[in-house]
Design an enzyme around this catalytic site. Structure first.
Site, mmCIF file in Angstrom:
data_model
loop_
_atom_site.group_PDB
_atom_site.id
_atom_site.type_symbol
_atom_site.label_atom_id
_atom_site.label_comp_id
_atom_site.label_asym_id
_atom_site.label_seq_id
_atom_site.Cartn_x
_atom_site.Cartn_y
_atom_site.Cartn_z
ATOM 1 N N HIS A 1 67.572 34.996 106.247
ATOM 2 C CA HIS A 1 67.448 34.635 107.726
ATOM 3 C C HIS A 1 68.302 33.724 108.481
ATOM 4 C CE1 HIS A 1 65.240 34.876 111.815
ATOM 5 N NE2 HIS A 1 65.805 33.889 111.732
ATOM 6 N N GLU A 2 67.931 32.653 107.588
ATOM 7 C CA GLU A 2 68.838 31.344 107.742
ATOM 8 C C GLU A 2 70.427 31.452 107.658
ATOM 9 O OE1 GLU A 2 67.271 29.488 109.790
ATOM 10 O OE2 GLU A 2 65.284 30.252 109.676
ATOM 11 N N CYS B 1 62.174 34.612 115.305
ATOM 12 C CA CYS B 1 63.195 33.477 115.218
ATOM 13 C C CYS B 1 62.983 32.500 116.376
ATOM 14 C CB CYS B 1 64.775 34.369 115.293
ATOM 15 S SG CYS B 1 65.824 33.120 115.262
HETATM 16 NI NI NI Z 1 66.428 32.433 113.360
#
Ligand code: NI
Length: 174
Positions: A133-134, A91
């Site tokens: 994830h987003e 990330c």
């Molecule tokens: Ni991220």
């Protein structure tokens, strides 16, 4: 077009922990934001996704830079999931730190595109992982929250250092 690279907020910054507000209607301000976000992830090949909270804006918007895949997601709602898969994830808000994360293998979602069109998408594997994830970012959820106790323990020092560095920088910038 805006080409200024936006500053990415890192672990320890409180804006990453906030729940982002629904956009409902994409206006000129959101469109400018989206353009700047796309320019920011377009710079490096390794940057795949960026969520608005990562640049300090708590709105439900994220952008993705993958071929043959939508680039802009507004107000995403995951409506169904299927299966399970574990993979290592990175990330932009955790530079140099990767985590093993278990996520659904396949997802269905509704969202708005940058022109306010309601969209529906079905995706799997890596694509589903990126979207999940987003979407986590929009709910104030981070990679570290998915870590097993063992992994969190192993990475405690690295995370502590990053958190301190972030806080120092925030203090310095007032
Ligand atoms: Ni991220």
């Amino acid at each position: 077009m805006i080409t200024t690279k936006l500053k990415i907020r890192t672990f320890g910054d409180p804006c990453l922990r906030q729940r982002s507000a629904c956009v409902k209607k994409v206006g000129p301000a959101e469109r400018m934001l989206i353009e700047a976000m796309l320019a920011t992830i377009g710079e490096k090949e390794t940057d795949i996704g960026l969520a608005a909270p990562q640049i300090g804006i708590n709105k439900q918007i994220f952008v993705v830079d993958l071929p043959d895949f939508p680039h802009v997601f507004v107000d995403p709602k995951i409506t169904r999931t299927e299966g399970k898969e574990t993979m290592e994830e990175g990330c932009l808000s955790f530079p140099g730190i990767a985590f093993k994360v278990t996520r659904p293998r396949k997802i269905w979602l509704d969202y708005l595109d940058e022109y306010n069109n309601p969209r529906h998408l079905e995706c799997e594997g890596f694509y589903a992982r990126v979207v999940l994830h987003e979407t986590d970012h929009l709910n104030g959820k981070l990679l570290v929250d998915h870590a097993t106790r063992k992994e969190a323990e192993e990475k405690k020092d690295l995370l502590g250092q990053l958190e301190n560095k972030t806080r120092e920088a925030l203090k310095a910038n007032g």
